[in-house]
Design an enzyme around this catalytic site. Sequence first.
Site, short mmCIF file in Angstrom:
data_model
loop_
_atom_site.label_atom_id
_atom_site.label_comp_id
_atom_site.label_asym_id
_atom_site.label_seq_id
_atom_site.Cartn_x
_atom_site.Cartn_y
_atom_site.Cartn_z
N CYS A 1 16.63 -0.72 -33.06
CA CYS A 1 16.56 -0.16 -31.71
C CYS A 1 15.21 -0.45 -31.08
CB CYS A 1 16.80 1.35 -31.77
SG CYS A 1 16.76 2.14 -30.16
N CYS B 1 22.87 -1.39 -24.84
CA CYS B 1 22.67 -0.42 -25.92
C CYS B 1 21.59 -0.90 -26.88
CB CYS B 1 23.99 -0.22 -26.65
SG CYS B 1 23.90 1.02 -27.93
N GLU C 1 13.94 5.26 -19.20
CA GLU C 1 14.94 4.48 -18.50
C GLU C 1 16.29 5.19 -18.52
OE1 GLU C 1 13.11 -0.01 -18.96
OE2 GLU C 1 14.72 0.58 -20.34
N CYS D 1 11.03 7.70 -29.20
CA CYS D 1 11.89 8.31 -30.22
C CYS D 1 11.14 8.33 -31.54
CB CYS D 1 13.20 7.53 -30.37
SG CYS D 1 14.36 8.31 -31.51
N ASN E 1 22.34 -6.02 -29.63
CA ASN E 1 21.67 -6.55 -28.44
C ASN E 1 20.22 -6.88 -28.78
OD1 ASN E 1 23.86 -6.24 -26.48
ND2 ASN E 1 23.62 -4.04 -26.89
N CYS F 1 23.92 6.57 -18.59
CA CYS F 1 23.26 6.74 -19.89
C CYS F 1 21.90 7.39 -19.65
CB CYS F 1 23.11 5.37 -20.56
SG CYS F 1 22.34 5.45 -22.20
N GLY G 1 15.52 8.37 -27.23
CA GLY G 1 15.31 9.63 -27.93
C GLY G 1 16.53 10.13 -28.71
N GLU G 2 16.28 11.09 -29.59
CA GLU G 2 17.33 11.79 -30.36
C GLU G 2 17.57 13.13 -29.66
OE1 GLU G 2 19.91 13.66 -32.16
OE2 GLU G 2 19.59 11.71 -33.13
N SER H 1 25.74 7.91 -34.44
CA SER H 1 25.26 6.56 -34.71
C SER H 1 25.33 6.32 -36.21
CB SER H 1 23.81 6.40 -34.21
OG SER H 1 23.77 6.48 -32.81
N LEU H 2 26.33 5.58 -36.65
CA LEU H 2 26.57 5.41 -38.08
C LEU H 2 25.92 4.13 -38.61
CD1 LEU H 2 28.12 6.84 -40.40
CD2 LEU H 2 30.01 5.25 -39.94
N HIS H 3 26.45 2.97 -38.20
CA HIS H 3 25.87 1.64 -38.46
C HIS H 3 25.94 1.16 -39.90
CE1 HIS H 3 24.58 2.28 -34.41
NE2 HIS H 3 23.77 3.26 -34.77
N CYS I 1 14.84 4.04 -36.04
CA CYS I 1 15.99 3.22 -36.43
C CYS I 1 15.62 1.75 -36.25
CB CYS I 1 17.21 3.57 -35.58
SG CYS I 1 17.77 5.27 -35.85
N SER J 1 25.06 11.73 -28.27
CA SER J 1 25.01 10.83 -29.43
C SER J 1 23.83 11.20 -30.32
CB SER J 1 24.88 9.38 -28.95
OG SER J 1 24.75 8.51 -30.06
#
Length: 372
Positions: free
Chosen positions: A122, A343, A95, A115, A300, A108, A168-169, A222-224, A119, A200
Amino acid sequence: MSQVEKVNLLDFDRQGLREFFAQLGEKPYRAEQVMKWMYHHLEDNFENMTDVGKALRAKLEASCYIGPPKTLFDKAAADGTHKWLLGMDGGNAVEAVYIPEPTRGTLCVSSQVGCGLNCQFCSTATQGFNRNLATSEIIGQMWVAAKYLGNVTHQNRRITNVVMMGMGEPLLNFDNVVKAMSLMRDDLGFGLASKRVTLSTAGLVPMIDKLSESIDVSLAVSLHAANDELRTELVPLNKRFPLAELTAACQRWIARKPRTSITFEYTLMKGVNDQPEHARQLIKFMRRLPTCKVNLIPFNPFPGTRFERSDKEVIHAFQTQLLNANILTMLRRTRGDDIDAACGQLKGQVLDRTRRQAEFRKRLEEDAAHAA
């Protein structure tokens, strides 16, 4: 010659295309003529390239093609966000999402089918992983969106920013992603400035260093969570590259690019990472990177997730705590969630090689049975 045997010209950056034309016995500048047709005019038919000689057009038609991904469907959200499902090969699709705003339009872009990082918050992670995307499949997402939107490079620029934040990374598909980003930046490609192309990463430390040496783009991390225990739970890659190593890599990035900033993405999840103590930990982390900024993202939701979005008051209090500590902090407005384009919601279609889809479905069934 079948299309399977032909060469997809979207797989080449400018230098690669010049070398390929040299192999065809053509002058390198011919490659740049064709490149301009491909990206400025979004032309995929060699016959329409009127300033390219007839003999060369016939040669290209015999051995090459310009092949963006096929659009399986596209969907618009109430707020103008647009999502495309793009077919890659048998059963796989990714997508891409376009987010229009008054002063810019952001695309995006995905870098992998699924991926491998898992995580926890996600939706893409629940789909597992199949493979890396080719350069043509990455830049092809922008090609499809630009064609749909009527984007004209250097004139009617509907796509002003690109973020490698889709499925994906990106740093696990380094070479193809860097080639695609160079096409986004090239004047004969889509001609975007370095600050308008952002990659990212979840924190693949050695590749952050390699990226800074390879191409001039912006970096987001991407910290979180700003403590190792919680971040390892949310972002398992943290076990390999904990916060001390990630911080050092970011400091090296800033040292090499002193006029740039890094954006740290922080998804706020109710009762998980949204409390005052978490804000204090984030402030302490950001003190080591004083020129950088935080992008707060309300979580989300997606089917089957155990996480919830933080309450509005909690999000506001978290942001205020950071701002009072002089941390530049933005709150990302959720866009496209009515079409699962926000996101963390991208899913696509993944022929999973990791068993993660099966494990996720099994957990959903067990949860449903337990609730019943």
